[in-house]
Write a protein that holds these residues in place. Structure first.
Motif, PDB file in Angstrom:
ATOM      1  N   CYS A  19     -29.758   8.499  19.388  1.00 11.44           N
ATOM      2  CA  CYS A  19     -29.677   7.057  19.575  1.00 11.44           C
ATOM      3  C   CYS A  19     -30.850   6.407  18.848  1.00 11.44           C
ATOM      4  O   CYS A  19     -32.008   6.717  19.120  1.00 11.44           O
ATOM      5  CB  CYS A  19     -29.705   6.679  21.051  1.00 11.44           C
ATOM      6  SG  CYS A  19     -29.533   4.897  21.283  1.00 11.44           S
ATOM      7  N   THR A  20     -30.528   5.502  17.925  1.00 10.78           N
ATOM      8  CA  THR A  20     -31.566   4.773  17.200  1.00 10.78           C
ATOM      9  C   THR A  20     -31.532   3.287  17.535  1.00 10.78           C
ATOM     10  O   THR A  20     -32.177   2.483  16.877  1.00 10.78           O
ATOM     11  CB  THR A  20     -31.416   4.971  15.676  1.00 10.78           C
ATOM     12  OG1 THR A  20     -30.122   4.523  15.271  1.00 10.78           O
ATOM     13  CG2 THR A  20     -31.619   6.429  15.294  1.00 10.78           C
ATOM     14  N   GLY A  21     -30.776   2.929  18.569  1.00 10.54           N
ATOM     15  CA  GLY A  21     -30.646   1.530  18.960  1.00 10.54           C
ATOM     16  C   GLY A  21     -31.909   0.966  19.586  1.00 10.54           C
ATOM     17  O   GLY A  21     -32.714   1.698  20.167  1.00 10.54           O
ATOM     18  N   PRO A  22     -32.093  -0.338  19.495  1.00  7.71           N
ATOM     19  CA  PRO A  22     -33.317  -0.975  19.996  1.00  7.71           C
ATOM     20  C   PRO A  22     -33.441  -0.987  21.521  1.00  7.71           C
ATOM     21  O   PRO A  22     -34.538  -1.088  22.040  1.00  7.71           O
ATOM     22  CB  PRO A  22     -33.227  -2.401  19.440  1.00  7.71           C
ATOM     23  CG  PRO A  22     -31.768  -2.638  19.242  1.00  7.71           C
ATOM     24  CD  PRO A  22     -31.194  -1.301  18.861  1.00  7.71           C
ATOM     25  N   GLU A  29     -38.818   4.609  18.030  1.00 13.20           N
ATOM     26  CA  GLU A  29     -39.022   6.050  18.221  1.00 13.20           C
ATOM     27  C   GLU A  29     -37.756   6.852  17.925  1.00 13.20           C
ATOM     28  O   GLU A  29     -37.828   7.982  17.449  1.00 13.20           O
ATOM     29  CB  GLU A  29     -39.487   6.369  19.648  1.00 13.20           C
ATOM     30  CG  GLU A  29     -40.842   5.790  20.009  1.00 13.20           C
ATOM     31  CD  GLU A  29     -40.728   4.428  20.704  1.00 13.20           C
ATOM     32  OE1 GLU A  29     -39.739   3.676  20.464  1.00 13.20           O
ATOM     33  OE2 GLU A  29     -41.634   4.104  21.487  1.00 13.20           O
ATOM     34  N   GLY A  30     -36.580   6.286  18.215  1.00 11.01           N
ATOM     35  CA  GLY A  30     -35.325   6.988  17.943  1.00 11.01           C
ATOM     36  C   GLY A  30     -35.128   7.215  16.454  1.00 11.01           C
ATOM     37  O   GLY A  30     -34.743   8.307  16.031  1.00 11.01           O
ATOM     38  N   GLY A  67     -35.569   6.808  26.632  1.00  5.64           N
ATOM     39  CA  GLY A  67     -35.364   7.264  25.276  1.00  5.64           C
ATOM     40  C   GLY A  67     -36.640   7.769  24.623  1.00  5.64           C
ATOM     41  O   GLY A  67     -37.714   7.653  25.203  1.00  5.64           O
ATOM     42  N   PRO A  68     -36.528   8.337  23.468  1.00  5.04           N
ATOM     43  CA  PRO A  68     -35.315   8.554  22.710  1.00  5.04           C
ATOM     44  C   PRO A  68     -34.334   9.487  23.419  1.00  5.04           C
ATOM     45  O   PRO A  68     -34.732  10.425  24.115  1.00  5.04           O
ATOM     46  CB  PRO A  68     -35.791   9.182  21.408  1.00  5.04           C
ATOM     47  CG  PRO A  68     -37.232   8.860  21.298  1.00  5.04           C
ATOM     48  CD  PRO A  68     -37.718   8.756  22.703  1.00  5.04           C
ATOM     49  N   VAL A  69     -33.048   9.213  23.210  1.00  3.99           N
ATOM     50  CA  VAL A  69     -31.964   9.996  23.789  1.00  3.99           C
ATOM     51  C   VAL A  69     -31.296  10.784  22.670  1.00  3.99           C
ATOM     52  O   VAL A  69     -31.066  10.264  21.587  1.00  3.99           O
ATOM     53  CB  VAL A  69     -30.950   9.079  24.513  1.00  3.99           C
ATOM     54  CG1 VAL A  69     -29.719   9.849  24.938  1.00  3.99           C
ATOM     55  CG2 VAL A  69     -31.602   8.420  25.718  1.00  3.99           C
ATOM     56  N   THR A  77     -24.781  18.546  25.984  1.00  6.75           N
ATOM     57  CA  THR A  77     -26.107  18.448  26.598  1.00  6.75           C
ATOM     58  C   THR A  77     -26.780  17.158  26.153  1.00  6.75           C
ATOM     59  O   THR A  77     -26.902  16.899  24.954  1.00  6.75           O
ATOM     60  CB  THR A  77     -26.976  19.656  26.202  1.00  6.75           C
ATOM     61  OG1 THR A  77     -26.282  20.856  26.554  1.00  6.75           O
ATOM     62  CG2 THR A  77     -28.324  19.620  26.902  1.00  6.75           C
ATOM     63  N   TRP A  78     -27.231  16.360  27.138  1.00  8.08           N
ATOM     64  CA  TRP A  78     -27.880  15.071  26.887  1.00  8.08           C
ATOM     65  C   TRP A  78     -29.341  15.161  27.292  1.00  8.08           C
ATOM     66  O   TRP A  78     -29.647  15.468  28.445  1.00  8.08           O
ATOM     67  CB  TRP A  78     -27.191  13.977  27.699  1.00  8.08           C
ATOM     68  CG  TRP A  78     -25.796  13.674  27.235  1.00  8.08           C
ATOM     69  CD1 TRP A  78     -24.676  14.430  27.448  1.00  8.08           C
ATOM     70  CD2 TRP A  78     -25.381  12.544  26.489  1.00  8.08           C
ATOM     71  NE1 TRP A  78     -23.594  13.833  26.876  1.00  8.08           N
ATOM     72  CE2 TRP A  78     -23.992  12.666  26.290  1.00  8.08           C
ATOM     73  CE3 TRP A  78     -26.049  11.436  25.983  1.00  8.08           C
ATOM     74  CZ2 TRP A  78     -23.267  11.715  25.588  1.00  8.08           C
ATOM     75  CZ3 TRP A  78     -25.314  10.488  25.293  1.00  8.08           C
ATOM     76  CH2 TRP A  78     -23.942  10.631  25.095  1.00  8.08           C
ATOM     77  N   TYR A  79     -30.228  14.855  26.339  1.00  8.56           N
ATOM     78  CA  TYR A  79     -31.664  14.895  26.570  1.00  8.56           C
ATOM     79  C   TYR A  79     -32.252  13.491  26.574  1.00  8.56           C
ATOM     80  O   TYR A  79     -31.779  12.604  25.857  1.00  8.56           O
ATOM     81  CB  TYR A  79     -32.354  15.686  25.454  1.00  8.56           C
ATOM     82  CG  TYR A  79     -32.093  17.164  25.479  1.00  8.56           C
ATOM     83  CD1 TYR A  79     -32.711  17.983  26.412  1.00  8.56           C
ATOM     84  CD2 TYR A  79     -31.240  17.750  24.557  1.00  8.56           C
ATOM     85  CE1 TYR A  79     -32.488  19.351  26.425  1.00  8.56           C
ATOM     86  CE2 TYR A  79     -31.012  19.118  24.565  1.00  8.56           C
ATOM     87  CZ  TYR A  79     -31.639  19.911  25.506  1.00  8.56           C
ATOM     88  OH  TYR A  79     -31.414  21.265  25.513  1.00  8.56           O
TER      89      TYR A  79
END
Length: 117
Positions: A19-22, A29-30, A67-69, A77-79
């Motif tokens: 995820c690079t969203g604000p 950071e994403g 995040g970052p996610v 798997t979700w981190y």
């Protein structure tokens, strides 16, 4: 009318979605995580061969905290809190070793590594 060309993608074992969203990381950071992955994956030998990892940006997962996610597919798997140091752990333990980093997982969907966390 022009013919549509069928795209091609080389074989890969896992696909990382960052995820690079604000709303996930207001200070970029994403995007920085995504940008760092090329070197990290290359150093770990994950840019070719049987364990090859593909990476893509996503603008929003609707999981806007911590995040970052990062999502690892097809493992499901979700981190969260994927700092540079935590990404090093994910590369070594999950992408190379095959075992999710349990203390960084916030959701485990169906997939190859789907064990209760």
């Amino acid at each position: 009318m022009s013919e549509v060309v069928k795209p091609k993608i080389g074989a890969y074992r896992r696909h990382l979605l960052v995820c690079t969203g604000p709303r996930c990381t207001a200070n970029g950071e994403g995007q920085a995580l995504f940008d760092s992955l090329g070197d990290k994956l290359k150093a770990a030998g994950l840019t070719e061969g049987e364990l090859r990892v593909k990476r893509s940006r996503a603008s929003c997962f609707a999981a806007c905290k911590g995040g970052p996610v990062l999502c690892v597919q097809p493992d499901g798997t979700w981190y969260y809190n994927v700092t540079p140091e935590n990404m090093d752990r994910i590369v070594a333990e999950h992408l190379c070793g095959g075992k999710p980093v349990a203390d960084l997982v916030f959701h485990q969907g169906p997939g190859d590594c789907a064990e209760p966390i």
